[in-house]
Design a protein around this motif. Structure first.
Motif, PDB file in Angstrom:
ATOM      1  N   LEU A 244       0.919  -1.393  -0.013  1.00  0.00           N
ATOM      2  CA  LEU A 244      -0.044  -0.022  -0.040  1.00  0.00           C
ATOM      3  C   LEU A 244       0.890   1.257   0.025  1.00  0.00           C
ATOM      4  O   LEU A 244       0.541   2.238  -0.825  1.00  0.00           O
ATOM      5  CB  LEU A 244      -0.954  -0.074   1.276  1.00  0.00           C
ATOM      6  N   VAL A 245       1.940   1.212   0.854  1.00  0.00           N
ATOM      7  CA  VAL A 245       2.782   2.544   0.949  1.00  0.00           C
ATOM      8  C   VAL A 245       3.494   2.593  -0.334  1.00  0.00           C
ATOM      9  O   VAL A 245       3.635   3.588  -0.551  1.00  0.00           O
ATOM     10  CB  VAL A 245       3.600   2.412   2.284  1.00  0.00           C
ATOM     11  N   ARG A 246       4.081   1.313  -0.553  1.00  0.00           N
ATOM     12  CA  ARG A 246       4.894   1.487  -2.105  1.00  0.00           C
ATOM     13  C   ARG A 246       4.300   2.185  -3.087  1.00  0.00           C
ATOM     14  O   ARG A 246       4.716   2.717  -3.636  1.00  0.00           O
ATOM     15  CB  ARG A 246       5.273   0.044  -2.186  1.00  0.00           C
ATOM     16  N   ASP A 247       3.258   1.648  -3.294  1.00  0.00           N
ATOM     17  CA  ASP A 247       2.314   1.999  -4.567  1.00  0.00           C
ATOM     18  C   ASP A 247       2.325   3.443  -4.454  1.00  0.00           C
ATOM     19  O   ASP A 247       2.323   4.323  -5.579  1.00  0.00           O
ATOM     20  CB  ASP A 247       1.010   1.172  -4.399  1.00  0.00           C
ATOM     21  N   PHE A 248       1.941   4.244  -3.371  1.00  0.00           N
ATOM     22  CA  PHE A 248       1.773   5.617  -3.161  1.00  0.00           C
ATOM     23  C   PHE A 248       2.735   6.240  -3.626  1.00  0.00           C
ATOM     24  O   PHE A 248       2.966   7.449  -4.165  1.00  0.00           O
ATOM     25  CB  PHE A 248       0.806   5.966  -1.916  1.00  0.00           C
ATOM     26  N   LEU A 249       4.028   5.668  -2.748  1.00  0.00           N
ATOM     27  CA  LEU A 249       5.328   6.545  -3.100  1.00  0.00           C
ATOM     28  C   LEU A 249       5.746   6.329  -4.361  1.00  0.00           C
ATOM     29  O   LEU A 249       6.322   7.184  -4.995  1.00  0.00           O
ATOM     30  CB  LEU A 249       6.375   5.673  -2.146  1.00  0.00           C
ATOM     31  N   VAL A 250       5.805   5.162  -5.267  1.00  0.00           N
ATOM     32  CA  VAL A 250       6.222   5.059  -6.567  1.00  0.00           C
ATOM     33  C   VAL A 250       5.321   5.960  -7.448  1.00  0.00           C
ATOM     34  O   VAL A 250       5.946   6.640  -8.248  1.00  0.00           O
ATOM     35  CB  VAL A 250       5.789   3.494  -7.004  1.00  0.00           C
ATOM     36  N   LYS A 251       4.221   6.184  -7.168  1.00  0.00           N
ATOM     37  CA  LYS A 251       3.248   7.105  -7.800  1.00  0.00           C
ATOM     38  C   LYS A 251       3.690   8.479  -7.526  1.00  0.00           C
ATOM     39  O   LYS A 251       3.491   9.363  -8.605  1.00  0.00           O
ATOM     40  CB  LYS A 251       1.828   6.843  -7.491  1.00  0.00           C
ATOM     41  N   SER A 252       4.287   8.559  -6.129  1.00  0.00           N
ATOM     42  CA  SER A 252       4.652  10.220  -6.159  1.00  0.00           C
ATOM     43  C   SER A 252       6.115  10.428  -6.752  1.00  0.00           C
ATOM     44  O   SER A 252       6.714  11.490  -6.444  1.00  0.00           O
ATOM     45  CB  SER A 252       4.486  10.380  -4.546  1.00  0.00           C
ATOM     46  N   GLY A 253       6.762   9.416  -7.387  1.00  0.00           N
ATOM     47  CA  GLY A 253       8.131   9.646  -7.993  1.00  0.00           C
ATOM     48  C   GLY A 253       9.031   9.200  -6.878  1.00  0.00           C
ATOM     49  O   GLY A 253      10.456   9.497  -7.448  1.00  0.00           O
TER      50      GLY A 253
ATOM     51  N   LEU B 224       0.364  10.153   4.530  1.00  0.00           N
ATOM     52  CA  LEU B 224       1.961   9.501   4.959  1.00  0.00           C
ATOM     53  C   LEU B 224       2.798  10.512   3.877  1.00  0.00           C
ATOM     54  O   LEU B 224       4.168  10.757   4.225  1.00  0.00           O
ATOM     55  CB  LEU B 224       1.736   8.265   4.847  1.00  0.00           C
ATOM     56  N   VAL B 225       2.306  10.350   2.472  1.00  0.00           N
ATOM     57  CA  VAL B 225       3.127  10.937   1.414  1.00  0.00           C
ATOM     58  C   VAL B 225       3.282  12.303   1.750  1.00  0.00           C
ATOM     59  O   VAL B 225       4.502  12.919   1.525  1.00  0.00           O
ATOM     60  CB  VAL B 225       2.631  10.753   0.014  1.00  0.00           C
ATOM     61  N   ALA B 226       2.415  13.133   2.268  1.00  0.00           N
ATOM     62  CA  ALA B 226       2.661  14.554   2.392  1.00  0.00           C
ATOM     63  C   ALA B 226       3.461  14.765   3.411  1.00  0.00           C
ATOM     64  O   ALA B 226       4.368  15.648   3.399  1.00  0.00           O
ATOM     65  CB  ALA B 226       1.315  15.162   2.686  1.00  0.00           C
ATOM     66  N   ARG B 227       3.396  13.968   4.631  1.00  0.00           N
ATOM     67  CA  ARG B 227       4.453  13.976   5.604  1.00  0.00           C
ATOM     68  C   ARG B 227       5.896  13.733   5.051  1.00  0.00           C
ATOM     69  O   ARG B 227       6.820  14.556   5.640  1.00  0.00           O
ATOM     70  CB  ARG B 227       4.092  13.121   6.784  1.00  0.00           C
ATOM     71  N   ILE B 228       6.086  12.780   4.390  1.00  0.00           N
ATOM     72  CA  ILE B 228       7.339  12.365   3.958  1.00  0.00           C
ATOM     73  C   ILE B 228       7.987  13.441   2.989  1.00  0.00           C
ATOM     74  O   ILE B 228       9.239  13.769   3.457  1.00  0.00           O
ATOM     75  CB  ILE B 228       7.274  10.992   2.866  1.00  0.00           C
ATOM     76  N   GLU B 229       7.158  14.192   2.298  1.00  0.00           N
ATOM     77  CA  GLU B 229       7.454  15.132   1.603  1.00  0.00           C
ATOM     78  C   GLU B 229       8.035  16.456   2.461  1.00  0.00           C
ATOM     79  O   GLU B 229       8.950  17.075   2.163  1.00  0.00           O
ATOM     80  CB  GLU B 229       6.458  15.704   0.436  1.00  0.00           C
ATOM     81  N   ALA B 230       7.154  16.783   3.414  1.00  0.00           N
ATOM     82  CA  ALA B 230       7.431  17.739   4.331  1.00  0.00           C
ATOM     83  C   ALA B 230       8.753  17.372   4.996  1.00  0.00           C
ATOM     84  O   ALA B 230       9.629  18.399   5.045  1.00  0.00           O
ATOM     85  CB  ALA B 230       6.418  18.019   5.318  1.00  0.00           C
ATOM     86  N   ILE B 231       9.139  16.374   5.335  1.00  0.00           N
ATOM     87  CA  ILE B 231      10.265  15.770   6.181  1.00  0.00           C
ATOM     88  C   ILE B 231      11.382  16.308   5.247  1.00  0.00           C
ATOM     89  O   ILE B 231      12.584  16.829   5.555  1.00  0.00           O
ATOM     90  CB  ILE B 231      10.147  14.531   6.713  1.00  0.00           C
ATOM     91  N   LEU B 232      11.231  15.729   3.960  1.00  0.00           N
ATOM     92  CA  LEU B 232      12.460  15.817   3.158  1.00  0.00           C
ATOM     93  C   LEU B 232      12.759  17.231   2.662  1.00  0.00           C
ATOM     94  O   LEU B 232      13.766  17.565   2.507  1.00  0.00           O
ATOM     95  CB  LEU B 232      12.190  14.988   1.744  1.00  0.00           C
ATOM     96  N   ARG B 233      11.763  18.112   2.724  1.00  0.00           N
ATOM     97  CA  ARG B 233      11.823  19.638   2.208  1.00  0.00           C
ATOM     98  C   ARG B 233      12.744  20.175   3.514  1.00  0.00           C
ATOM     99  O   ARG B 233      13.879  20.957   3.355  1.00  0.00           O
ATOM    100  CB  ARG B 233      10.789  20.121   2.170  1.00  0.00           C
TER     101      ARG B 233
END
Length: 227
Positions: free
Chosen positions: A18-27, A111-120
């Motif tokens: 589930l997590v992988r599919d959303f992350l791959v879709k997000s690049g 989760l993806v939004a939090r990941i992107e925020a942390i990476l920024r």
């Protein structure tokens, strides 16, 4: 630019997919591990992991043990997943060096939004030092803010507060979370400190101050206005 690598560690294959599919879709490129020992093997083998999504309860080595081991050698961002929404459990995670705590079940989009925020926030994206939202331009390197091309003078904490809102645009942030990230985890001040700073920040932002929405009984959210 190479795609950033995210390591997803969970003993449930369904959750990893589930997590992988959303992350791959997000690049993102996604690496997986089904237990704590495998997670450490992948981590030490791959030298360029940008962030780790780590479940707490796992066989062989649990998430806390994995986090403790990784923190002894690396500052790579870690998001901990837990089935327990327990304050003491969350506090222990932060003491180990976890960057974010998310309780199951959760929205993969959040989760993806939090990941992107942390990476920024941790300088792992190209545009991490320049934030833009709804006519607001914030340059973290130069410590400057402009709104619709006009420079705005902010105090240090007002600047940090606005940067945190912009890094997490569209995400509801509790007062406690804001205190922890802007005033640091060792700050035990009154949450009303945030309300005072938000009021001043809104005033200096003029009509754009309306983008900072109050979430009653919880905290604040910066609307993701891209117009």
């Amino acid at each position: 630019m190479d795609r950033l690598k995210i390591l997803v560690v969970d003993d449930e294959s369904r959750m990893r997919k589930l997590v992988r599919d959303f992350l791959v879709k997000s690049g993102y490129d996604v690496l997986e591990a089904g237990d704590g020992e495998e997670a450490l093997e992948v981590f030490y083998k791959q030298k360029d992991i940008a962030l780790i999504v780590l479940d707490v309860m796992m066989p062989k080595l649990d998430g806390r043990e994995v986090c403790r081991e990784i923190r002894s050698v690396s500052k790579v961002p870690i998001i901990m997943l837990t089935a327990r929404a327990d304050e003491q459990d969350e506090l222990q995670g932060f003491q180990l060096g976890v960057d974010e705590y998310i309780a199951k079940p959760f929205s993969p989009k959040i989760l993806v939004a939090r990941i992107e925020a942390i990476l920024r926030r941790t300088n792992r994206t190209e545009t991490d030092n320049i934030l833009s939202c709804g006519g607001i331009l914030l340059d973290k390197t130069a410590h400057q803010v402009s709104i619709n091309g006009t420079s705005v003078e902010l105090s240090y904490k007002e600047f940090e507060l606005l940067a945190y809102f912009m890094e997490n645009k569209g995400i509801a942030l509790s007062r406690e979370k804001i205190l922890n990230h802007v005033w640091n985890y060792d700050y035990f001040g009154d949450a009303r400190t945030i309300d005072t700073h938000v009021k001043k920040l809104r005033s200096k932002m003029g009509e754009k101050g309306e983008l900072i929405k109050t979430i009653w009984g919880m905290g604040y959210k910066l609307e993701a206005d891209e117009s």
